[in-house]
Motif scaffolding. Structure first.
Motif, PDB file in Angstrom:
ATOM      1  N   SER A  37      54.410  28.057  23.562  1.00  0.00           N
ATOM      2  CA  SER A  37      55.509  27.266  24.129  1.00  0.00           C
ATOM      3  C   SER A  37      55.388  25.789  23.730  1.00  0.00           C
TER       4      SER A  37
ATOM      5  N   CYS B 108      50.473  23.713  29.840  1.00  0.00           N
ATOM      6  CA  CYS B 108      51.660  24.416  29.355  1.00  0.00           C
ATOM      7  C   CYS B 108      52.526  24.775  30.563  1.00  0.00           C
TER       8      CYS B 108
ATOM      9  N   CYS C  73      50.274  30.495  24.421  1.00  0.00           N
ATOM     10  CA  CYS C  73      51.522  31.276  24.377  1.00  0.00           C
ATOM     11  C   CYS C  73      52.514  30.744  23.356  1.00  0.00           C
TER      12      CYS C  73
ATOM     13  N   CYS D 223      51.696  25.187  22.852  1.00  0.00           N
ATOM     14  CA  CYS D 223      50.596  25.732  23.658  1.00  0.00           C
ATOM     15  C   CYS D 223      49.753  26.664  22.786  1.00  0.00           C
TER      16      CYS D 223
ATOM     17  N   CYS E 128      52.815  28.956  30.672  1.00  0.00           N
ATOM     18  CA  CYS E 128      51.707  29.858  31.041  1.00  0.00           C
ATOM     19  C   CYS E 128      50.596  29.141  31.813  1.00  0.00           C
TER      20      CYS E 128
HETATM   21 ZN   LIG Z   1      51.431  28.438  27.239  1.00  0.00          ZN
END
Ligand SMILES: [Zn+2]
Length: 296
Positions: free
Chosen positions: A14, A38, A12, A9, A41
């Motif tokens: 991820s 994502c 963030c 992502c 987030c």
């Molecule tokens: Zn994210």
């Protein structure tokens, strides 16, 4: 590499990404692009976008041409809306700026907004990627614009106000951009960012045909939550959110065209009215939002 493929992502970091929808580039290539979400987030972004070096070809559309005066009903609506919105944008700056001073507009286009602000006493500067648009800003308003944000050289804290009107969603290096915003904005400065809202009522209604997905030119698709999270990462807080109430008419007209609706015009007007009434009470469902930000 001509394609940017995300494994994480961009907001963030991820790796838990999932398919959100697939939308078509209706303006230029007619290719499909996937939008990912994502799972951590909820940030939405376009996957496998053309690289900064390759994306220029995807702007070769009359829609993005500064020379192009749109004809017909959509063209008339666009010109009228631009006039109204220029006034609203100027009012917005005056409402939040602590004083009249220096203003930078990123993605300045042909310079209509900067010219408006100059008339109101602001010292203005602008960045614009398109060379044709820069030439028009020069010939229409005598404005000398810089190229993209990466080639522009400004002093630290040089601007009392920085504005991005539907520009952020087009810029690949999102975090690099925010670093520059933080560097160039005065400590008590005001940042004004307008972006389409992917959690709007019209985005839900039109689904993959929502015109403001505008893949692959729109790389990022912001909800109010994702936008605030990104701003916080870079030391900004959202102090106010405002509506851009006219955008929904234009976006709905385009979206109805993409859906090939038989009564698209009537449907667009009707639905835009409903979306606008709804967004009066639920601002987070407005088609496009203006975020007013200050540094922490
Ligand atoms: Zn994210």
């Amino acid at each position: 590499m001509n394609i940017v493929h995300y494994l994480h992502c961009p907001l963030c970091g991820s790796h838990r990404l999932s398919h959100y929808l697939t939308s078509t580039d209706h303006l230029v290539s007619h290719n499909n692009f996937e939008i990912l979400r994502c799972n951590d987030c909820n940030f939405l972004f376009t996957q496998d976008v053309p690289s900064p070096q390759a994306i220029g070809a995807y702007y070769e559309s009359l829609h993005y041409s500064p020379h192009h005066a749109m004809s017909g009903l959509i063209g008339s609506i666009y010109v009228m809306a631009r006039r109204v919105m220029l006034r609203r944008k100027a009012q917005m700056v005056h409402l939040y700026a602590t004083h009249t001073g220096t203003l930078l507009d990123i993605g300045a286009g042909c310079g209509h907004f900067l010219s408006q602000m100059q008339k109101r006493g602001w010292m203005v500067a602008g960045c614009e990627q398109s060379e044709t648009a820069r030439q028009m800003a020069q010939s229409l308003f005598g404005l000398s614009l810089a190229g993209d944000v990466w080639s522009a050289q400004y002093d630290t804290g040089a601007f009392d106000v920085i504005t991005l009107w539907h520009a952020m969603e087009h810029i690949h290096d999102l975090h690099g951009l925010w670093s520059r915003l933080r560097q160039w904005l005065a400590a008590d400065g005001t940042l004004v960012v307008a972006v389409p809202n992917c959690s709007s009522a019209d985005a839900r209604h039109y689904g993959c045909n929502w015109a403001a997905w505008d893949v692959p030119r729109h790389l990022w698709h912001f909800s109010p939550d994702a936008f605030s999270a990104l701003a916080a990462q870079h030391g900004f807080r959202v102090v106010a959110i405002h509506r851009l109430p006219l955008d929904v008419y234009y976006i709905s007209l385009m979206s109805e065209q993409y859906r090939n609706e038989k009564f698209g015009l009537l449907s667009a007007i009707w639905h835009s009215l409903l979306f606008n009434i709804r967004s009066t009470f639920h601002i987070q469902e407005t088609s496009s939002l203006i975020y007013i930000l200050r540094r922490w």
